[in-house]
Design a protein around this motif. Structure first.
Motif, PDB file in Angstrom:
ATOM      1  N   GLY A 167       0.818  -1.209   0.000  1.00  0.00           N
ATOM      2  CA  GLY A 167       0.000   0.000   0.000  1.00  0.00           C
ATOM      3  C   GLY A 167       0.852   1.259   0.000  1.00  0.00           C
ATOM      4  O   GLY A 167       2.042   1.230   0.340  1.00  0.00           O
ATOM      5  N   GLY A 168       0.238   2.363  -0.395  1.00  0.00           N
ATOM      6  CA  GLY A 168       0.938   3.649  -0.328  1.00  0.00           C
ATOM      7  C   GLY A 168       1.118   4.316  -1.670  1.00  0.00           C
ATOM      8  O   GLY A 168       1.284   5.534  -1.733  1.00  0.00           O
ATOM      9  N   SER A 169       1.110   3.523  -2.764  1.00  0.00           N
ATOM     10  CA  SER A 169       1.289   4.137  -4.097  1.00  0.00           C
ATOM     11  C   SER A 169      -0.077   4.398  -4.726  1.00  0.00           C
ATOM     12  O   SER A 169      -1.108   3.976  -4.199  1.00  0.00           O
ATOM     13  N   GLY A 193      -7.019  12.605 -18.040  1.00  0.00           N
ATOM     14  CA  GLY A 193      -8.326  11.960 -17.852  1.00  0.00           C
ATOM     15  C   GLY A 193      -8.437  10.611 -18.532  1.00  0.00           C
ATOM     16  O   GLY A 193      -9.527  10.083 -18.707  1.00  0.00           O
ATOM     17  N   TYR A 194      -7.299  10.027 -18.925  1.00  0.00           N
ATOM     18  CA  TYR A 194      -7.324   8.755 -19.663  1.00  0.00           C
ATOM     19  C   TYR A 194      -7.397   7.526 -18.749  1.00  0.00           C
ATOM     20  O   TYR A 194      -7.704   6.445 -19.206  1.00  0.00           O
ATOM     21  N   CYS A 195      -7.053   7.693 -17.461  1.00  0.00           N
ATOM     22  CA  CYS A 195      -6.810   6.512 -16.615  1.00  0.00           C
ATOM     23  C   CYS A 195      -8.049   6.084 -15.834  1.00  0.00           C
ATOM     24  O   CYS A 195      -7.947   5.646 -14.692  1.00  0.00           O
ATOM     25  N   LYS A 196      -9.214   6.184 -16.478  1.00  0.00           N
ATOM     26  CA  LYS A 196     -10.457   5.897 -15.756  1.00  0.00           C
ATOM     27  C   LYS A 196     -10.632   4.403 -15.459  1.00  0.00           C
ATOM     28  O   LYS A 196     -10.438   3.568 -16.362  1.00  0.00           O
ATOM     29  N   VAL A 197     -10.971   4.099 -14.222  1.00  0.00           N
ATOM     30  CA  VAL A 197     -11.328   2.732 -13.830  1.00  0.00           C
ATOM     31  C   VAL A 197     -12.533   2.849 -12.888  1.00  0.00           C
ATOM     32  O   VAL A 197     -12.780   3.916 -12.329  1.00  0.00           O
ATOM     33  N   THR A 198     -13.257   1.757 -12.725  1.00  0.00           N
ATOM     34  CA  THR A 198     -14.363   1.781 -11.760  1.00  0.00           C
ATOM     35  C   THR A 198     -13.864   1.210 -10.444  1.00  0.00           C
ATOM     36  O   THR A 198     -13.277   0.122 -10.427  1.00  0.00           O
ATOM     37  N   VAL A 199     -14.058   1.978  -9.366  1.00  0.00           N
ATOM     38  CA  VAL A 199     -13.615   1.486  -8.050  1.00  0.00           C
ATOM     39  C   VAL A 199     -14.870   1.203  -7.226  1.00  0.00           C
ATOM     40  O   VAL A 199     -15.526   2.116  -6.724  1.00  0.00           O
ATOM     41  N   GLY A 201     -11.901   5.473  -1.396  1.00  0.00           N
ATOM     42  CA  GLY A 201     -11.911   6.722  -0.627  1.00  0.00           C
ATOM     43  C   GLY A 201     -12.649   7.826  -1.371  1.00  0.00           C
ATOM     44  O   GLY A 201     -13.263   7.588  -2.421  1.00  0.00           O
ATOM     45  N   ALA A 202     -12.542   9.035  -0.828  1.00  0.00           N
ATOM     46  CA  ALA A 202     -13.296  10.161  -1.401  1.00  0.00           C
ATOM     47  C   ALA A 202     -12.669  10.608  -2.717  1.00  0.00           C
ATOM     48  O   ALA A 202     -11.458  10.507  -2.910  1.00  0.00           O
ATOM     49  N   ILE A 203     -13.520  11.120  -3.586  1.00  0.00           N
ATOM     50  CA  ILE A 203     -13.057  11.605  -4.890  1.00  0.00           C
ATOM     51  C   ILE A 203     -12.183  12.855  -4.679  1.00  0.00           C
ATOM     52  O   ILE A 203     -12.462  13.680  -3.823  1.00  0.00           O
ATOM     53  N   HIS A 204     -11.085  12.941  -5.438  1.00  0.00           N
ATOM     54  CA  HIS A 204     -10.126  14.043  -5.306  1.00  0.00           C
ATOM     55  C   HIS A 204     -10.590  15.191  -6.202  1.00  0.00           C
ATOM     56  O   HIS A 204     -11.055  14.942  -7.320  1.00  0.00           O
ATOM     57  N   PRO A 205     -10.447  16.453  -5.761  1.00  0.00           N
ATOM     58  CA  PRO A 205     -10.892  17.572  -6.622  1.00  0.00           C
ATOM     59  C   PRO A 205     -10.272  17.551  -8.022  1.00  0.00           C
ATOM     60  O   PRO A 205     -10.903  17.963  -8.989  1.00  0.00           O
ATOM     61  N   VAL A 206      -9.024  17.045  -8.125  1.00  0.00           N
ATOM     62  CA  VAL A 206      -8.353  16.980  -9.436  1.00  0.00           C
ATOM     63  C   VAL A 206      -9.146  16.123 -10.419  1.00  0.00           C
ATOM     64  O   VAL A 206      -9.114  16.343 -11.633  1.00  0.00           O
ATOM     65  N   CYS A 216      -4.806   7.346 -11.363  1.00  0.00           N
ATOM     66  CA  CYS A 216      -3.593   8.005 -10.865  1.00  0.00           C
ATOM     67  C   CYS A 216      -3.856   8.810  -9.599  1.00  0.00           C
ATOM     68  O   CYS A 216      -2.921   9.211  -8.908  1.00  0.00           O
ATOM     69  N   GLN A 217      -5.136   9.061  -9.281  1.00  0.00           N
ATOM     70  CA  GLN A 217      -5.463   9.879  -8.104  1.00  0.00           C
ATOM     71  C   GLN A 217      -5.986   9.047  -6.934  1.00  0.00           C
ATOM     72  O   GLN A 217      -6.229   9.570  -5.858  1.00  0.00           O
ATOM     73  N   VAL A 218      -6.178   7.743  -7.164  1.00  0.00           N
ATOM     74  CA  VAL A 218      -6.657   6.863  -6.081  1.00  0.00           C
ATOM     75  C   VAL A 218      -5.439   6.253  -5.406  1.00  0.00           C
ATOM     76  O   VAL A 218      -4.620   5.598  -6.056  1.00  0.00           O
ATOM     77  N   LYS A 219      -5.285   6.480  -4.109  1.00  0.00           N
ATOM     78  CA  LYS A 219      -4.149   5.899  -3.399  1.00  0.00           C
ATOM     79  C   LYS A 219      -4.550   4.539  -2.826  1.00  0.00           C
ATOM     80  O   LYS A 219      -5.664   4.393  -2.316  1.00  0.00           O
TER      81      LYS A 219
END
Ligand SMILES: Cc1cc2nc3c(=O)[nH]c(=O)nc-3n(C[C@H](O)[C@H](O)[C@H](O)COP(=O)(O)OP(=O)(O)OC[C@H]3O[C@@H](n4cnc5c(N)ncnc54)[C@H](O)[C@@H]3O)c2cc1C
Ligand code: FES
Length: 367
Positions: free
Chosen positions: A51-53, A77-83, A88-93, A111-114
């Motif tokens: 974890g962590g990345s 905006g290319y790296c879309k996946v369904t989680v 966790g919470a959606i990032h403003p970016v 890329c924004q989901v840790k």
């Protein structure tokens, strides 16, 4: 007086450094997320990752490659996946890249989901066939003053299966203090030649990857890329075709048109509008003349928007969108394939729709 100011500044600096070191230690020791499990597509694949990345990085480290044209900066905006769980919470970016429907369906930018806990995600099935390749530069040749063609021989794995119109993500090496990045480049060669790929790359002023390709990458040097990615390819219909491209947007169209020729698709009249500034920005003119001779269904229309009025150019002049408008006042029965800058593509879409083309007949890759 000066001494006491210096002592205070030194003390504050020391405190700052101490706190920074403490935070780093805390990130490593206290925020140790341990091993997290990522379940993909309802158990089709399961990974155990430290974890962590970011989710994007964790997946890539386990050979699951998600498109990431900006290399994880949160700007493509290319790296879309369904989680489904654990994101966790959606990032403003992320918000500008997601529609309300996507947000409701738990679509996220990988890329924004840790990765902090176990995750349950879904990715398009095609991405399981994406691999990372090692290749050698067989040639780098100039096509214009700011466009080169790269020919890469695949070393490991030795062959790539793709559809004309798809792209790869090239990894630049570090140079002159600039980080290694990944950027998308459409494959310009034919799918039948699986042992090599060709790319057409335009130099972007101060761009990290294109500058590396232009000024640092040498013949015979080894490079890495992943692929194939993307859904920009010829639809299986009988509609006549309008292609519109500018600059290095030539790459996927060059592949698609020659692929149509190779596959004997002769029943779909195709007109290719290629926009450039001046004659020095044109390339492949002789090659397209030859295709026009060999393939009566094909027409090439280069158009120049900044060619001096008194030059020897006898072809079309003006913005490519105006030229398309003149040639196809009624585009209602056609399909369109567009490739180039976002501005050019948006303008082309507006013209085509204004001339009757339904939205679902328009396919594009914005560079
Ligand atoms: C699906 C797809 C296919 C593509 N196919 C092709 C192709 O076939 N051929 C092709 O040439 N290109 C293609 N592209 C575009 C390509 O991926 C790159 O975007 C392009 O080469 C620029 O990358 P770069 O690393 O050189 O520039 P970048 O480093 O990404 O910079 C781009 C611009 O941003 C500026 N910039 C960079 N960093 C900063 C900063 N920190 N602050 C402010 N400004 C900054 C730069 O000055 C430059 O003007 C494609 C893109 C996509 C998405
Ligand atoms: S990789 Fe570009 S937005 Fe995530």
């Amino acid at each position: 007086m000066l001494l006491s100011v210096l002592i205070s500044v030194g003390f504050l600096l020391g405190c700052g450094l101490f706190l920074a070191a403490l935070l780093l230690l805390a990130e490593k020791k206290i925020l140790n997320y341990g091993i997290c499990r990522i379940q993909i597509n309802a158990g089709r694949k399961e990974l155990e990752v430290a974890g962590g990345s970011s989710l994007l990085t964790s997946l890539a480290e386990h050979n699951v490659f998600i498109p990431s044209a900006c290399g994880g900066r949160g700007t493509c905006g290319y790296c879309k996946v369904t989680v489904h769980e654990g994101g966790g919470a959606i990032h403003p970016v992320e918000e500008p890249y997601l529609t309300p429907e996507e947000i409701a369906a738990n679509v996220r930018l990988a890329c924004q989901v840790k990765v902090r806990r176990d995750l349950d995600i879904a990715i398009p099935e095609e991405l399981f066939s994406v691999s990372r390749y090692r290749a050698r530069v067989e040639h780098k040749r100039p096509l214009t003053h700011d466009i080169v063609e790269l020919r890469l021989k695949l070393l490991d794995p030795p062959a790539l299966t793709f559809e004309a119109g798809q792209y790869v993500q090239l990894e630049s090496a570090e140079y002159k203090g600039r980080e290694s990045v990944m950027r998308g480049y459409s494959i310009s060669s034919l799918p039948t030649e699986t042992s090599h790929i060709e790319l057409i790359i335009r130099l972007v002023p101060d761009g990290i990857c294109s500058t590396w390709v232009f000024h640092h990458l040498k013949n015979h040097q080894e490079v890495n890329f992943s692929g194939p990615y993307g859904f920009f390819h010829l639809a299986d219909t009988d509609a006549p075709i309008i292609c519109i491209a500018g600059g290095s947007g030539m790459a996927p169209i060059w592949s698609i048109i020659r692929d149509m020729q190779a596959r004997g698709i002769t029943h779909r009249p195709t007109t290719y509008f290629f926009g450039a500034l001046t004659q020095r920005d044109l390339f492949f003119l002789d090659e397209f003349k030859q295709i026009e001779k060999d393939a009566p269904w094909f027409k090439f229309v280069p158009a120049l928007s900044q060619e001096p009025a008194d030059s020897d150019w006898t072809g079309e002049r003006g913005l490519i969108t105006d030229v398309v408008n003149r040639h196809f006042p009624d585009a209602s029965q056609h399909e369109a394939y567009l490739c180039g800058s976002p501005g050019m593509i948006d303008a082309a879409i507006a013209v085509l729709q204004n001339n009757g083309m339904p939205e679902h007949h328009i396919f594009y890759d914005k560079f």
